[in-house]
Design an enzyme around this catalytic site. Structure first.
Site, PDB file in Angstrom:
ATOM      1  CD  GLU A 176     -34.004 -38.242 -17.652  1.00  0.00           C
ATOM      2  OE1 GLU A 176     -34.910 -38.691 -18.864  1.00  0.00           O
ATOM      3  OE2 GLU A 176     -33.228 -37.753 -18.228  1.00  0.00           O
TER       4      GLU A 176
ATOM      5  CG  ASP B 242     -32.672 -31.551 -19.543  1.00  0.00           C
ATOM      6  OD1 ASP B 242     -32.417 -33.225 -19.761  1.00  0.00           O
ATOM      7  OD2 ASP B 242     -32.165 -31.420 -20.766  1.00  0.00           O
TER       8      ASP B 242
ATOM      9  CG  ASP C 153     -32.027 -29.044 -23.870  1.00  0.00           C
ATOM     10  OD1 ASP C 153     -32.395 -29.514 -24.499  1.00  0.00           O
ATOM     11  OD2 ASP C 153     -31.273 -27.607 -24.055  1.00  0.00           O
TER      12      ASP C 153
END
Length: 419
Positions: A296, A212, A378
């Site tokens: 992502e 992330d 996170d």
């Protein structure tokens, strides 16, 4: 396998002038060909081909005699780049080609052939420009590969690698010359060693990591590892402001103003180099320690439209970091898995799956109302990214998503990136 390496070159004063002429001429040809192609299609629905554009170069050289001083292969390559831009647009991998402007500060041209590299004296020869010093800080091909697969010529006891003599082997590809805002000249040598890319290694849940990326922290891994954000731009803002104010106080057109502008450009170059070096080290560490990496798919262009976050997002460099991860994964036979940008990775509990819809950016920790688990925002997101990516892969039942080359990321030729 294609790889590109960037090296710094040191042209003399006359060669710098010739390089600048090449930058301007290739930009001129690109814009001219773009106008011709658009005009012919709008008025007559005629598709102008690369052959037509190259044939037009002869008449342009009569109209603009200064084009005769430019390497003709570089001018033809400008036309080829334009048509590549159109192809990428119609394939859905890029925007419609637009005019190149000098103020955009993108100074580069390409030399497809007839360049030479003096391996003994560390010199490089560019057509129409001549020999100049080059710092080869890393081998673009191993010495054994050069001796066994390429033809070397000797001049006064010095070994010279001539692209023209090795043209049939198709190993030495296009050479790109560029200049930074700080006035530093570089060449990028693209080579293909004819070695296939390694097959992706098998991976398990234990050998897979979720990442992330963020602003406060550079990245948080699903293993719990935290990678700090060095914030190179933020740390240098005071000095940049001071230099910018100094530029503003100088009279336009004066030598002192040019000197101060050069200092400002060099400091911006330093920040860019620091960020680039840091991203290379982090991406290499992640790729070497894991068999698969889950990411992502972020809409970075949309995120930087937020004026409150734009500077911080640009400082951390998400897009460039992900690009480095993708091409290094292909180099070393690792796997990249991507999840959709609308997945609720931060808002979902990685233990029970509860979704907290009212989670705002300022909340860094939250407790799940369902299972009472206390989450670091996170870390929770990185774990969810890994879970979603592996679940999508199992659901799809195919390894077609192995390198994550879906959508916008397909525009990159993974194996041909510099560094």
């Amino acid at each position: 396998m294609k790889k590109g390496n960037v090296y710094r070159i040191y042209p003399d004063k006359e060669q710098k002038t010739l390089l600048e002429q090449h930058f301007g001429a290739t930009r001129f040809i690109y814009n001219r060909s773009l106008s011709i192609k658009n005009l012919m299609y709008d008025k007559f629905r005629i598709n102008v081909t690369e052959i037509d554009l190259n044939n037009n170069l002869s008449s342009l050289k009569e109209t603009f005699p200064w084009l005769k001083d430019i390497n003709s292969q570089s001018l033809q390559q400008a036309n080829r780049n334009l048509l590549t831009g159109f192809k990428n647009f119609f394939d859905g991998n890029g925007s419609f080609p637009t005019r190149k402007k000098k103020k955009d500060n993108h100074f580069s041209f390409q030399v497809p052939q007839n360049y030479q590299i003096n391996l003994t004296a560390s010199l490089i020869y560019l057509p129409k420009i001549g020999w100049m010093k080059i710092v080869i800080h890393r081998d673009f091909l191993s010495k054994e590969f050069i001796e066994n697969n390429l033809v070397l010529k000797e001049v006064n006891g010095e070994k010279i690698l001539d692209q023209k003599l090795n043209k049939e082997f198709r190993i030495l590809k296009t050479l790109t010359v560029s200049r930074t805002l700080a006035g530093r000249y570089h060449v990028s040598i693209l080579v293909e060693d004819n070695e296939p890319y390694p097959e992706p290694e098998s991976f398990t849940e234990e050998t897979t990591v979720g990442i992330d990326v963020g602003i406060k922290l550079f990245a948080v891994l699903s293993t719990g590892e935290v990678i700090e954000n060095p914030k190179f731009l933020k740390r240098s803002l005071k000095k940049l402001v001071k230099l910018q104010r100094s530029v503003s106080r100088k009279q336009k057109g004066s030598k002192n103003r040019k000197k101060t502008v050069a200092k400002l450009a060099k400091h911006h170059q330093l920040i860019a180099n620091q960020r680039n070096d840091y991203q290379h080290k982090v991406s290499m560490k992640i790729i070497s320690e894991n068999q698969a990496v889950c990411l992502e798919d972020l809409n970075v262009k949309g995120l930087v439209r937020n004026h409150c976050l734009a500077q911080s997002i640009s400082d951390v460099g998400w897009s460039e970091f992900i690009r480095k991860l993708i091409y290094k994964a292909e180099w070393y036979g690792k796997t990249i898995l991507r999840i959709g940008r609308f997945e609720a990775s931060s808002k979902s509990c990685n233990v029970c799956g509860y979704k907290k819809d009212n989670l705002t950016l300022d909340i860094r920790e939250w407790e799940c109302p369902s299972c009472k688990t206390l989450h670091d925002r996170d870390l929770n997101a990185s774990i969810n990214i890994k879970k979603i990516a592996l679940n999508n892969l199992n659901t799809a039942g195919t390894a077609g998503r192995a390198y994550g080359l879906t959508g916008i990321s397909q525009r990159y030729e993974v194996g041909s990136h510099p560094f």
